[in-house]
Design a protein around this motif. Structure first.
Motif, PDB file in Angstrom:
ATOM      1  N   THR A  21      37.898  56.127  52.015  1.00  0.00           N
ATOM      2  CA  THR A  21      37.709  56.023  53.457  1.00  0.00           C
ATOM      3  C   THR A  21      38.172  54.646  53.902  1.00  0.00           C
ATOM      4  N   ILE A  22      39.012  54.613  54.921  1.00  0.00           N
ATOM      5  CA  ILE A  22      39.398  53.340  55.525  1.00  0.00           C
ATOM      6  C   ILE A  22      38.543  53.202  56.768  1.00  0.00           C
ATOM      7  N   HIS A  23      37.673  52.191  56.751  1.00  0.00           N
ATOM      8  CA  HIS A  23      36.700  51.970  57.831  1.00  0.00           C
ATOM      9  C   HIS A  23      37.081  50.711  58.599  1.00  0.00           C
ATOM     10  N   TYR A  24      37.192  50.848  59.909  1.00  0.00           N
ATOM     11  CA  TYR A  24      37.520  49.721  60.780  1.00  0.00           C
ATOM     12  C   TYR A  24      36.247  49.280  61.497  1.00  0.00           C
ATOM     13  N   THR A  25      36.118  47.963  61.686  1.00  0.00           N
ATOM     14  CA  THR A  25      34.928  47.438  62.346  1.00  0.00           C
ATOM     15  C   THR A  25      35.272  46.170  63.126  1.00  0.00           C
ATOM     16  N   GLY A  26      34.467  45.867  64.150  1.00  0.00           N
ATOM     17  CA  GLY A  26      34.556  44.582  64.828  1.00  0.00           C
ATOM     18  C   GLY A  26      35.310  44.541  66.143  1.00  0.00           C
ATOM     19  N   ALA A  27      35.899  45.663  66.580  1.00  0.00           N
ATOM     20  CA  ALA A  27      36.678  45.645  67.823  1.00  0.00           C
ATOM     21  C   ALA A  27      35.987  46.417  68.947  1.00  0.00           C
ATOM     22  N   GLY A  28      34.664  46.473  68.889  1.00  0.00           N
ATOM     23  CA  GLY A  28      33.909  47.130  69.953  1.00  0.00           C
ATOM     24  C   GLY A  28      34.368  48.560  70.175  1.00  0.00           C
ATOM     25  N   ASP A  29      34.497  48.944  71.459  1.00  0.00           N
ATOM     26  CA  ASP A  29      34.896  50.322  71.761  1.00  0.00           C
ATOM     27  C   ASP A  29      36.380  50.583  71.495  1.00  0.00           C
ATOM     28  N   LYS A  30      37.126  49.556  71.100  1.00  0.00           N
ATOM     29  CA  LYS A  30      38.534  49.716  70.731  1.00  0.00           C
ATOM     30  C   LYS A  30      38.712  49.920  69.222  1.00  0.00           C
ATOM     31  N   ILE A  98      44.332  57.091  42.734  1.00  0.00           N
ATOM     32  CA  ILE A  98      42.949  57.504  42.492  1.00  0.00           C
ATOM     33  C   ILE A  98      42.923  58.277  41.179  1.00  0.00           C
ATOM     34  N   LYS A  99      42.033  57.874  40.283  1.00  0.00           N
ATOM     35  CA  LYS A  99      41.898  58.563  38.995  1.00  0.00           C
ATOM     36  C   LYS A  99      40.804  59.616  39.088  1.00  0.00           C
ATOM     37  N   ASN A 100      40.908  60.633  38.250  1.00  0.00           N
ATOM     38  CA  ASN A 100      39.901  61.701  38.288  1.00  0.00           C
ATOM     39  C   ASN A 100      38.531  61.218  37.816  1.00  0.00           C
ATOM     40  N   THR A 101      38.450  60.019  37.272  1.00  0.00           N
ATOM     41  CA  THR A 101      37.166  59.452  36.851  1.00  0.00           C
ATOM     42  C   THR A 101      36.567  58.522  37.910  1.00  0.00           C
ATOM     43  N   ASP A 102      37.305  58.294  39.007  1.00  0.00           N
ATOM     44  CA  ASP A 102      36.832  57.405  40.069  1.00  0.00           C
ATOM     45  C   ASP A 102      35.758  58.079  40.916  1.00  0.00           C
ATOM     46  N   ASN A 103      35.114  57.260  41.758  1.00  0.00           N
ATOM     47  CA  ASN A 103      34.138  57.744  42.730  1.00  0.00           C
ATOM     48  C   ASN A 103      34.675  57.472  44.128  1.00  0.00           C
ATOM     49  N   ASN A 104      34.049  58.094  45.132  1.00  0.00           N
ATOM     50  CA  ASN A 104      34.394  57.811  46.516  1.00  0.00           C
ATOM     51  C   ASN A 104      34.274  56.309  46.755  1.00  0.00           C
ATOM     52  N   TYR A 105      35.134  55.781  47.622  1.00  0.00           N
ATOM     53  CA  TYR A 105      34.977  54.374  47.984  1.00  0.00           C
ATOM     54  C   TYR A 105      35.534  54.107  49.375  1.00  0.00           C
ATOM     55  N   THR A 106      35.158  52.949  49.910  1.00  0.00           N
ATOM     56  CA  THR A 106      35.536  52.571  51.275  1.00  0.00           C
ATOM     57  C   THR A 106      36.296  51.256  51.260  1.00  0.00           C
ATOM     58  N   VAL A 107      37.362  51.207  52.045  1.00  0.00           N
ATOM     59  CA  VAL A 107      38.096  49.974  52.325  1.00  0.00           C
ATOM     60  C   VAL A 107      37.694  49.585  53.747  1.00  0.00           C
ATOM     61  N   THR A 108      37.198  48.360  53.936  1.00  0.00           N
ATOM     62  CA  THR A 108      36.778  47.928  55.266  1.00  0.00           C
ATOM     63  C   THR A 108      37.774  46.932  55.832  1.00  0.00           C
ATOM     64  N   VAL A 109      38.282  47.255  57.022  1.00  0.00           N
ATOM     65  CA  VAL A 109      39.186  46.379  57.772  1.00  0.00           C
ATOM     66  C   VAL A 109      38.362  45.791  58.912  1.00  0.00           C
ATOM     67  N   THR A 110      38.279  44.446  58.956  1.00  0.00           N
ATOM     68  CA  THR A 110      37.433  43.776  59.939  1.00  0.00           C
ATOM     69  C   THR A 110      38.276  43.054  60.991  1.00  0.00           C
TER      70      THR A 110
END
Length: 166
Positions: A21-30, A98-110
């Motif tokens: 998951t690529i998660h964006y944060t910090g730009a309010g309603d934008k 992504i390897k079949n042994t990996d788990n879900n993860y998040t990349v956070t863009v601030t």
């Protein structure tokens, strides 16, 4: 028609989905919406229904899959301060394996809001009722603001420099 299996056996497939998951944060309603990048791996084998044992061991269809890179969106009034993983330039999100042994993860863009131009008197005190425009984001480098911004016009005051850059 598929292959025939001995009586009492059953071909089985098991799946595992891993999501970056690529998660964006910090730009309010934008702030941009999250981007989900799921990949699915499949294991298959033949199970003996009587003993519950695998006649053929489970085998993965693949050991890894790639997910695409994502260009971080330009948002005027905000600049990118961090991309916490999967980024060599600390601005955009790189493609990843992504390897079949990996788990879900998040990349956070601030993102963070750009500062404002604050006209001050010779003693460094803000001038009352002076306009305080926000620095625009530099479209060529979204980690910065546009350099050499014109100083706002403040009636009764003369600037000591025509432009400013934080």
């Amino acid at each position: 028609k598929g292959p025939k299996y001995p009586a009492g056996t059953d071909p089985k497939s098991l799946t595992k989905t891993i999501t970056r998951t690529i998660h964006y944060t910090g730009a309010g309603d934008k702030t941009p919406k999250d981007i989900q990048q799921p990949v699915t791996f499949t294991q298959s084998g033949v199970l003996d229904k009587v003993t519950g044992q695998w006649i053929t061991p489970l085998k993965w269809s693949a050991t890894s899959q790639d997910v695409a890179s994502e260009k971080t969106p330009f948002i005027n009034g905000y600049h990118v301060t961090n991309v916490d993983r999967d980024s060599q330039d600390k601005v955009n999100v790189d493609g990843a394996t992504i390897k079949n042994t990996d788990n879900n993860y998040t990349v956070t863009v601030t993102y963070a809001a750009n500062g404002k131009i604050i006209p001050v008197d010779p003693n460094g005190n803000p001038i009352p009722n002076a306009p305080t425009p926000q620095y625009p984001t530099d479209p060529t480098d979204i980690t910065k603001v546009t350099p050499n911004e014109p100083v706002p016009n403040v009636p009764g005051w003369t600037p000591d420099q025509p432009t400013v850059t934080p």
